[in-house]
Write a protein that holds these residues in place. Structure first.
Motif, mmCIF file in Angstrom:
data_model
loop_
_atom_site.group_PDB
_atom_site.id
_atom_site.type_symbol
_atom_site.label_atom_id
_atom_site.label_comp_id
_atom_site.label_asym_id
_atom_site.label_seq_id
_atom_site.Cartn_x
_atom_site.Cartn_y
_atom_site.Cartn_z
ATOM 1 N N TYR A 107 0.824 -1.245 -0.157
ATOM 2 C CA TYR A 107 0.067 0.019 0.081
ATOM 3 C C TYR A 107 0.916 1.318 -0.022
ATOM 4 O O TYR A 107 2.075 1.279 0.676
ATOM 5 C CB TYR A 107 -1.040 -0.053 1.247
ATOM 6 N N ASP A 108 0.370 2.297 -0.720
ATOM 7 C CA ASP A 108 1.209 3.404 -0.945
ATOM 8 C C ASP A 108 1.199 4.086 0.409
ATOM 9 O O ASP A 108 0.431 4.568 0.802
ATOM 10 C CB ASP A 108 0.567 4.401 -1.772
ATOM 11 N N SER A 109 2.679 4.339 0.678
ATOM 12 C CA SER A 109 3.149 5.064 1.773
ATOM 13 C C SER A 109 3.330 6.278 1.793
ATOM 14 O O SER A 109 3.667 7.173 2.805
ATOM 15 C CB SER A 109 4.294 4.196 2.623
ATOM 16 N N ARG B 12 -3.200 8.673 -3.673
ATOM 17 C CA ARG B 12 -3.331 7.173 -3.521
ATOM 18 C C ARG B 12 -2.873 6.878 -2.468
ATOM 19 O O ARG B 12 -2.351 5.450 -1.985
ATOM 20 C CB ARG B 12 -2.148 6.602 -4.759
ATOM 21 N N TYR B 13 -2.539 7.815 -1.358
ATOM 22 C CA TYR B 13 -1.864 7.559 0.142
ATOM 23 C C TYR B 13 -2.665 6.546 0.864
ATOM 24 O O TYR B 13 -3.876 6.639 0.807
ATOM 25 C CB TYR B 13 -1.927 8.726 0.717
ATOM 26 N N LYS C 59 3.373 -1.442 3.692
ATOM 27 C CA LYS C 59 3.356 -0.063 3.114
ATOM 28 C C LYS C 59 4.681 -0.053 2.409
ATOM 29 O O LYS C 59 5.919 -0.317 2.959
ATOM 30 C CB LYS C 59 3.074 1.128 4.335
ATOM 31 N N GLY C 60 4.651 0.934 1.446
ATOM 32 C CA GLY C 60 6.025 1.252 0.736
ATOM 33 C C GLY C 60 5.663 1.969 -0.688
ATOM 34 O O GLY C 60 4.545 2.452 -0.686
ATOM 35 N N GLY D 109 7.573 -1.310 6.190
ATOM 36 C CA GLY D 109 7.151 -2.024 7.206
ATOM 37 C C GLY D 109 5.633 -2.403 6.985
ATOM 38 O O GLY D 109 5.011 -2.333 6.110
ATOM 39 N N GLU D 110 5.242 -3.029 8.189
ATOM 40 C CA GLU D 110 3.676 -3.217 8.082
ATOM 41 C C GLU D 110 2.633 -2.297 7.885
ATOM 42 O O GLU D 110 2.934 -0.838 8.424
ATOM 43 C CB GLU D 110 3.179 -4.035 9.411
ATOM 44 N N ASN D 111 1.600 -2.370 7.002
ATOM 45 C CA ASN D 111 0.842 -1.189 6.760
ATOM 46 C C ASN D 111 0.115 -0.842 7.990
ATOM 47 O O ASN D 111 -0.501 -1.646 8.710
ATOM 48 C CB ASN D 111 -0.126 -1.719 5.477
ATOM 49 N N ASP D 112 -0.038 0.468 8.279
ATOM 50 C CA ASP D 112 -0.723 1.029 9.388
ATOM 51 C C ASP D 112 -1.608 2.145 9.120
ATOM 52 O O ASP D 112 -1.953 2.845 9.913
ATOM 53 C CB ASP D 112 0.157 1.183 10.512
#
Length: 244
Positions: A36-38, A50-51, A127-128, A140-143
């Protein structure tokens, strides 16, 4: 190319199962997690629309194997006195199909997944982003909490074919009939019987909104795409059989 659209389409491709569904897919890390876009802001300093949204893989690829793991059919007759109950059951495990009807329902906002549009939700994954050279940077993990409103479904999810790929496993009571054999002869009638029958009485499946046995391509090699098709019908009948 066996059939379909620019994407999704169904193909026979070297090194892949036959046939496969081919199209846009989620960008994933090396462990298979959706990315997911960070980036909260773009390089220009503008907010990133797109965040928190899923990133589409720049390359199209296989998104589903049409072939099930197995299919089984059972037929049996049960008799008691003058009555005979006959049943035919079909079971499929595995396989995949692109659900065009589910796609349209999401776009129009009438699918069950569209009901909750106001609750912030954190999607499972990492996320990245992709850097300027196309390298995946995972942070890291999506939050990131997002709202699954119109933009989520019509702009970001709709651009990813894989978001509309579903498993086609099912249990179907294909046919059921009950026959009563009349005792003895009735006038000139010999071995008379009357039956009531039904087809497609029960369908249990996780495939959403439609019949997992339908296909745009009919009964040919072009399988795996469902888009505004007609489902199988449920039918009932009565028959009388006799010898003269």
């Amino acid at each position: 190319f066996l059939g379909g659209f620019v994407e999704p389409n169904v193909r026979a491709q070297a090194g892949s199962a036959y046939p496969i569904i081919f199209g846009s897919r989620y960008l994933r890390d090396n462990d298979g997690n959706i990315v997911y876009d960070s980036r909260q802001f773009l390089a220009s300093g503008s907010p990133n629309p797109r965040y928190g949204m899923p990133i589409a893989d720049p390359e199209l690829g296989p998104v589903g194997n049409v072939n099930p793991d197995f299919e089984i059919g059972f037929s049996n007759n049960f008799s008691y006195g003058q009555f005979t109950l006959s049943a035919h059951i079909d079971i499929r495990q595995g396989g995949a199909m692109y659900s065009g009807n589910s796609r349209l329902q999401k776009l129009y906002g009438i699918d069950v997944v569209n009901e909750d549009r106001e609750t912030p939700y954190i999607m499972e994954g990492v996320k990245g982003y992709l850097d300027g050279d196309g390298n995946l940077i995972v942070e890291g993990e999506n939050d990131i909490a997002i709202l699954r409103g119109q933009a989520y479904w019509s702009t970001y999810m709709d651009a990813i074919t894989e978001s509309n790929i579903y498993e086609t496993s099912f249990f179907r009571l294909r046919e059921l009939s009950l026959t009563y054999r009349l005792p003895g002869a009735i006038g000139a009638l010999q071995n008379a019987s009357i039956s009531v029958n039904a087809r497609n009485l029960v369908l249990l499946t996780s495939y959403p909104n439609f019949d997992p046995e339908t296909s745009v391509g009919g009964a040919g090699n072009f399988q795996g795409l469902e888009y505004v098709n007609l489902p199988q019908t449920r039918s009932f009948g009565v028959s009388l059989r006799a010898q003269f």
